[in-house]
Scaffold this motif. Structure first.
Motif, PDB file in Angstrom:
ATOM      1  N   GLU A  83       0.816  -1.212   0.000  1.00 14.63           N
ATOM      2  CA  GLU A  83       0.000   0.000   0.000  1.00 14.63           C
ATOM      3  C   GLU A  83       0.849   1.260   0.000  1.00 14.63           C
ATOM      4  OE1 GLU A  83      -3.973  -1.729   2.250  1.00 14.63           O
ATOM      5  OE2 GLU A  83      -2.927   0.016   3.068  1.00 14.63           O
ATOM      6  N   THR A  84       1.915   1.275   0.776  1.00 14.80           N
ATOM      7  CA  THR A  84       2.724   2.491   0.901  1.00 14.80           C
ATOM      8  C   THR A  84       3.930   2.497  -0.020  1.00 14.80           C
ATOM      9  OG1 THR A  84       4.123   1.574   2.657  1.00 14.80           O
ATOM     10  CG2 THR A  84       2.046   2.622   3.322  1.00 14.80           C
ATOM     11  N   GLY A  85       4.348   1.330  -0.472  1.00 14.01           N
ATOM     12  CA  GLY A  85       5.557   1.248  -1.293  1.00 14.01           C
ATOM     13  C   GLY A  85       6.838   1.315  -0.489  1.00 14.01           C
ATOM     14  N   LEU A  86       6.730   1.373   0.846  1.00 16.28           N
ATOM     15  CA  LEU A  86       7.908   1.470   1.705  1.00 16.28           C
ATOM     16  C   LEU A  86       8.453   0.074   2.028  1.00 16.28           C
ATOM     17  CD1 LEU A  86       6.626   4.215   4.190  1.00 16.28           C
ATOM     18  CD2 LEU A  86       8.192   4.515   2.235  1.00 16.28           C
ATOM     19  N   PRO A  87       9.758  -0.043   2.243  1.00 18.67           N
ATOM     20  CA  PRO A  87      10.339  -1.352   2.546  1.00 18.67           C
ATOM     21  C   PRO A  87       9.899  -1.865   3.918  1.00 18.67           C
ATOM     22  CG  PRO A  87      11.994   0.372   2.754  1.00 18.67           C
ATOM     23  CD  PRO A  87      10.788   1.017   2.143  1.00 18.67           C
ATOM     24  N   ILE A  88       9.846  -3.191   4.043  1.00 19.27           N
ATOM     25  CA  ILE A  88       9.534  -3.858   5.311  1.00 19.27           C
ATOM     26  C   ILE A  88      10.776  -4.631   5.742  1.00 19.27           C
ATOM     27  CG2 ILE A  88       7.956  -5.421   6.497  1.00 19.27           C
ATOM     28  CD1 ILE A  88       6.030  -5.095   4.155  1.00 19.27           C
ATOM     29  N   GLY A 112      15.163  -3.807   3.912  1.00 21.48           N
ATOM     30  CA  GLY A 112      14.168  -4.621   3.230  1.00 21.48           C
ATOM     31  C   GLY A 112      14.747  -5.480   2.126  1.00 21.48           C
ATOM     32  N   ASP A 113      16.075  -5.441   1.942  1.00 25.44           N
ATOM     33  CA  ASP A 113      16.699  -6.236   0.885  1.00 25.44           C
ATOM     34  C   ASP A 113      16.819  -7.697   1.319  1.00 25.44           C
ATOM     35  OD1 ASP A 113      18.965  -3.502   0.226  1.00 25.44           O
ATOM     36  OD2 ASP A 113      17.068  -3.993  -0.752  1.00 25.44           O
ATOM     37  N   TYR A 114      16.664  -8.589   0.367  1.00 21.94           N
ATOM     38  CA  TYR A 114      16.854 -10.014   0.660  1.00 21.94           C
ATOM     39  C   TYR A 114      17.636 -10.649  -0.491  1.00 21.94           C
ATOM     40  CZ  TYR A 114      13.464 -11.219  -2.907  1.00 21.94           C
ATOM     41  OH  TYR A 114      12.839 -11.364  -4.110  1.00 21.94           O
ATOM     42  N   LEU A 135      15.997 -17.907 -17.862  1.00 24.32           N
ATOM     43  CA  LEU A 135      17.223 -18.025 -18.652  1.00 24.32           C
ATOM     44  C   LEU A 135      18.128 -16.809 -18.495  1.00 24.32           C
ATOM     45  CD1 LEU A 135      15.936 -19.585 -21.990  1.00 24.32           C
ATOM     46  CD2 LEU A 135      17.017 -20.709 -20.071  1.00 24.32           C
ATOM     47  N   ARG A 136      17.568 -15.695 -18.027  1.00 20.56           N
ATOM     48  CA  ARG A 136      18.380 -14.486 -17.910  1.00 20.56           C
ATOM     49  C   ARG A 136      18.461 -14.072 -16.444  1.00 20.56           C
ATOM     50  NH1 ARG A 136      15.361 -13.691 -22.512  1.00 20.56           N
ATOM     51  NH2 ARG A 136      13.739 -12.593 -21.392  1.00 20.56           N
ATOM     52  N   PRO A 137      19.637 -13.653 -15.975  1.00 17.72           N
ATOM     53  CA  PRO A 137      19.808 -13.327 -14.551  1.00 17.72           C
ATOM     54  C   PRO A 137      18.854 -12.252 -14.055  1.00 17.72           C
ATOM     55  CG  PRO A 137      21.941 -13.515 -15.634  1.00 17.72           C
ATOM     56  CD  PRO A 137      20.902 -13.562 -16.719  1.00 17.72           C
ATOM     57  N   ASP A 138      18.499 -11.276 -14.927  1.00 20.15           N
ATOM     58  CA  ASP A 138      17.639 -10.193 -14.449  1.00 20.15           C
ATOM     59  C   ASP A 138      16.250 -10.695 -14.085  1.00 20.15           C
ATOM     60  OD1 ASP A 138      16.385  -8.724 -17.532  1.00 20.15           O
ATOM     61  OD2 ASP A 138      17.015 -10.766 -17.100  1.00 20.15           O
ATOM     62  N   MET A 139      15.867 -11.881 -14.574  1.00 23.99           N
ATOM     63  CA  MET A 139      14.554 -12.416 -14.259  1.00 23.99           C
ATOM     64  C   MET A 139      14.530 -13.088 -12.886  1.00 23.99           C
ATOM     65  SD  MET A 139      13.315 -13.869 -17.959  1.00 23.99           S
ATOM     66  CE  MET A 139      11.592 -13.442 -17.884  1.00 23.99           C
ATOM     67  N   LEU A 140      15.683 -13.120 -12.203  1.00 24.71           N
ATOM     68  CA  LEU A 140      15.737 -13.680 -10.855  1.00 24.71           C
ATOM     69  C   LEU A 140      15.580 -12.599  -9.794  1.00 24.71           C
ATOM     70  CD1 LEU A 140      18.629 -16.245 -11.275  1.00 24.71           C
ATOM     71  CD2 LEU A 140      16.200 -16.706 -11.143  1.00 24.71           C
ATOM     72  N   GLN A 141      15.275 -11.395 -10.228  1.00 21.80           N
ATOM     73  CA  GLN A 141      15.092 -10.292  -9.294  1.00 21.80           C
ATOM     74  C   GLN A 141      13.614  -9.960  -9.204  1.00 21.80           C
ATOM     75  OE1 GLN A 141      17.707  -6.983  -9.965  1.00 21.80           O
ATOM     76  NE2 GLN A 141      19.324  -8.268 -10.788  1.00 21.80           N
ATOM     77  N   SER A 142      13.110  -9.865  -7.984  1.00 24.50           N
ATOM     78  CA  SER A 142      11.694  -9.604  -7.811  1.00 24.50           C
ATOM     79  C   SER A 142      11.440  -8.996  -6.449  1.00 24.50           C
ATOM     80  CB  SER A 142      10.890 -10.907  -7.957  1.00 24.50           C
ATOM     81  OG  SER A 142       9.527 -10.682  -7.704  1.00 24.50           O
ATOM     82  N   ASP A 143      10.670  -7.912  -6.417  1.00 25.11           N
ATOM     83  CA  ASP A 143      10.243  -7.346  -5.147  1.00 25.11           C
ATOM     84  C   ASP A 143       9.069  -8.163  -4.619  1.00 25.11           C
ATOM     85  OD1 ASP A 143      10.807  -3.908  -6.192  1.00 25.11           O
ATOM     86  OD2 ASP A 143      12.142  -5.346  -5.194  1.00 25.11           O
ATOM     87  N   LEU A 144       9.100  -8.462  -3.324  1.00 27.09           N
ATOM     88  CA  LEU A 144       8.030  -9.219  -2.677  1.00 27.09           C
ATOM     89  C   LEU A 144       7.133  -8.232  -1.937  1.00 27.09           C
ATOM     90  CD1 LEU A 144      10.207 -12.128  -1.244  1.00 27.09           C
ATOM     91  CD2 LEU A 144       9.050 -12.007  -3.446  1.00 27.09           C
ATOM     92  N   LYS A 145       5.876  -8.166  -2.358  1.00 23.93           N
ATOM     93  CA  LYS A 145       4.965  -7.161  -1.816  1.00 23.93           C
ATOM     94  C   LYS A 145       3.973  -7.794  -0.848  1.00 23.93           C
ATOM     95  CE  LYS A 145       5.399  -4.258  -5.921  1.00 23.93           C
ATOM     96  NZ  LYS A 145       4.702  -3.564  -7.024  1.00 23.93           N
ATOM     97  N   PHE A 146       3.723  -7.084   0.271  1.00 21.73           N
ATOM     98  CA  PHE A 146       2.866  -7.601   1.332  1.00 21.73           C
ATOM     99  C   PHE A 146       1.718  -6.630   1.581  1.00 21.73           C
ATOM    100  CE2 PHE A 146       5.550 -10.996   2.992  1.00 21.73           C
ATOM    101  CZ  PHE A 146       6.761 -10.690   2.383  1.00 21.73           C
ATOM    102  N   ASP A 147       0.533  -7.197   1.818  1.00 21.57           N
ATOM    103  CA  ASP A 147      -0.634  -6.390   2.176  1.00 21.57           C
ATOM    104  C   ASP A 147      -0.787  -6.382   3.691  1.00 21.57           C
ATOM    105  OD1 ASP A 147      -2.128  -7.811  -0.660  1.00 21.57           O
ATOM    106  OD2 ASP A 147      -1.675  -5.679  -0.432  1.00 21.57           O
TER     107      ASP A 147
END
Length: 658
Positions: free
Chosen positions: A452-457, A481-483, A515-527
């Protein structure tokens, strides 16, 4: 005189109608006999006389079955113009547009297919997602892949299925051939295509030197009366498996012939014998692929009990040299569509084609790896290896390292396709591509964020479970908030993220898909969990004036079950609301029954009854106020008819209050 001319006109009309009827009747007979090339011409002549929708549908179907993509699209467009309410017309038009690479137009057609259909929303959304995926692939091609036509073997006919054999290759083709013995079948044509039947050919070759000889018929002995194609050899190359076709009349089809496939094998070039599990009156068996030692055979069949139209199966040879019972290769490999043309690389890597997954269109080529007895980690090969048309029968002839990146390998080989730059129906193509090593380590990383806020947890607990071994490891996001979590390649993981006062999040992640390293990056969003905040459940439908749940609603209710199981601390209220029409008392009773039906469904799925209560609100809490029921549109009434849940308490609250 006028009366005489009128009679002539009437007689001419009757004669024309009779000619048209005779043409359609003959065309229908050819269609039933699977002679689509002949039927097509007869239907087109009939359509010139009487432009009716049924004839138009048959013309479209003939072009579709013959893979005449441009004609298929053109005639399907005429069909839409003639009948723009039939959802099936939008489906076949969308399929034709996909085959011609017109994904944006196809997506609109698939949307209309879903709009006019009943119960086909998921299929429509799946097809639209395929269009989006294909557009992404076309606009972001894998630059480390090259494809070029093998012109030396390309003809105006169908040439496909290159397989290594001795000092060259064998392949399948319906090109004309010179028979050593002339017989009654030497000039026979296949009515489906209007071309000769497929036969197996051999060509000497040294691909390293780009040296290719002249193709010759592989063997009069193996080639049968109708199609003979799709050869596969064991490593010693003393046993060959191949597919033959026959036209049969089954008890179900009566006089209507069915084209069925059978597998045959020959050891040391003895007389070919039928595969044990052929059952031509019940189903087809074809597309053989054999392990190096020749003791396991993979094949394709449309037998009942599979996951889709055609599935991949396998069976093992016993100590007595006989084939044992067959098994389905499983739901990871097989889809709701058709799986075809499996080929093996070192027995533990399979390439196959499928039209049952989100892809480019038609048959797309996929790769799977074997873990113990299961084929998993399915990945689709990138464009330009896959195209909007059919792509299949991929073999790898050379594997090499990539000097600048030890984590990747370079594959070289051949595959078949009927893409637009082919000279014939199907052509053979050479390819090179760079992809990750089959075994290396990935790092899945990103940031945990409040949705909702876009802020890191911070300090989110991340549990990673290997689906194969069931081994789990736990990590936490840091103060920013980095993992970052390590994952193995070609594995499927369940990733569970938890943080107090937030809904838990769970996802399935397949490293083989990336197949590409950039596809292994993903933000995990929580409600965040906010007490007494109503959360609408979409797609919850009931039969009119009833409390029974329709089949379309079950997927979203299963999502609610998942939320309850992933968040065992929450206590919820399940509320049902009606629109403002009708008697208030009756609406209140109906909404209570509906709410209780949903609760009963969730409890039946294993959620404790104490964690969920039903509450019917009738029309007491509308989202859109309607002083008079006529003041609201149907869309506004639909907003008021809703099913919601809200978290009323947390188990921590309950323990604190005791």
């Amino acid at each position: 005189m006028k009366r005489f001319l009128g009679m002539l006109t009437l007689v001419g009309f009757i004669c024309s109608a009779e000619v048209t009827y005779a043409q359609v009747e003959k065309a229908d007979q050819e269609f039933e006999q699977l002679s689509y090339s002949t039927a097509l011409e007869l239907y087109k002549k009939a359509f010139e006389q009487t432009k009716t929708v049924p004839i138009l549908q048959k013309i479209v179907e003939c072009n579709k079955r013959m893979n005449r993509y441009k004609d298929w699209e053109a005639w399907a467009a005429k069909l839409i113009a003639a009948d723009n309410k039939n959802p099936d017309n939008y489906l076949t038009y969308g399929e034709a547009l996909v085959r011609n690479g017109k994904y944006t137009d196809a997506k609109q057609s698939f949307y209309l297919f879903g709009r006019y259909s009943s119960g086909k929303l998921y299929e429509s959304q799946f097809l639209q997602a395929s269009c989006d995926s294909a557009l992404y692939q076309m606009n972001n091609p894998q630059t480390q892949a090259t494809v070029k036509s093998l012109d030396i073997l390309s003809t105006p006919y169908s040439d496909w299925g290159l397989v290594k054999y001795r000092n060259g290759f064998v392949f399948s083709s319906d090109r004309p051939w010179e028979q050593k013995t002339i017989d009654k079948n030497s000039k026979k044509l296949y009515g489906w295509t209007g071309r000769p039947f497929l036969k197996i050919f051999y060509v000497e070759s040294d691909p390293e030197k780009n040296s290719w000889g002249t193709p010759t018929l592989f063997s009069d002995f193996f080639n049968g009366e109708y199609h003979t194609a799709g050869a596969a050899f064991n490593e010693r190359q003393n046993t060959v498996f191949f597919t033959r076709t026959r036209f049969v009349n089954t008890p179900e089809t009566g006089t209507k012939p069915v084209l069925r496939l059978e597998i045959f094998m020959s050891e040391a070039w003895k007389e070919a014998r039928a595969f044990k599990h052929n059952s031509i009156l019940k189903y087809s068996v074809g597309d053989p692929a054999v392990t190096n030692d020749g003791t396991r055979l993979y094949f394709v069949s449309d037998m009942q009990g599979g996951y889709g139209g055609t599935d991949i199966y396998y069976c093992d040879m016993g100590a007595d040299g006989e084939w044992g019972p067959f098994k389905n290769a499983g739901p990871h490999l097989n889809s709701k569509g058709d799986e075809r043309f499996p080929t093996l690389m070192n027995d533990n890597v399979m390439f196959f084609s499928s039209n049952g997954r989100i892809g480019m269109g038609g048959l797309d080529i996929y790769r799977a790896t074997r873990e113990k007895e299961e084929w998993k980690n399915i990945i689709r090969l990138d464009y330009p290896i896959n195209s909007p048309q059919d792509d299949f029968s991929l073999i790898v002839t050379k594997i090499s390292g990539v000097p600048e990146n030890a984590d990747k390998i370079k594959l070289e080989g051949f595959f078949s396709s009927d893409r637009f730059d082919s000279k014939g129906a199907d052509d053979i193509y050479q390819f090179t591509c760079v992809m990750p090593q089959f075994q290396k380590e990935y790092y899945y990383k990103g940031r945990t964020i409040n949705n909702e806020t876009g802020l890191p947890i911070t300090n989110v607990t991340i549990t990673v479970i290997d689906q194969a071994s069931k081994v789990s490891n736990t990590y936490k996001s840091n103060e920013k908030g980095d993992y970052e979590v390590p994952l193995k390649p070609n594995r499927q993981y369940e990733i569970i993220m938890k943080k107090n006062n937030y809904f838990a999040s769970k996802q399935i992640f397949n490293t083989g898909d990336k197949l590409r390293p950039d596809m292994l990056q993903s933000d995990l969003k929580f409600d965040p969990i906010v007490l007494d905040r109503a959360i609408r459940l979409n797609n919850i439908y009931y039969d009119f004036n009833k409390s029974t749940i329709t089949a379309e609603s079950q997927a979203d209710l299963d999502n609610l079950v998942g939320v309850m199981k992933e968040n065992p601390e929450i206590i919820i209220e399940l509320g049902s609301h009606t629109d403002s029409r009708g008697d208030a008392t009756a609406n209140l009773a109906l909404s209570q029954k509906r709410a209780q039906t949903v609760v009963d469904y969730v409890v039946a799925k294993g959620v404790p009854a104490a964690r969920i209560i039903a509450k019917g609100y009738g029309k007491t809490k509308p989202l859109v106020m309607c002083d008079n029921t006529s003041d609201c549109s149907e869309a506004e009434h639909a907003l008021n008819r809703r099913t919601e849940f809200k978290v009323t308490r947390l188990k921590t609250d309950m323990s604190a209050s005791k």
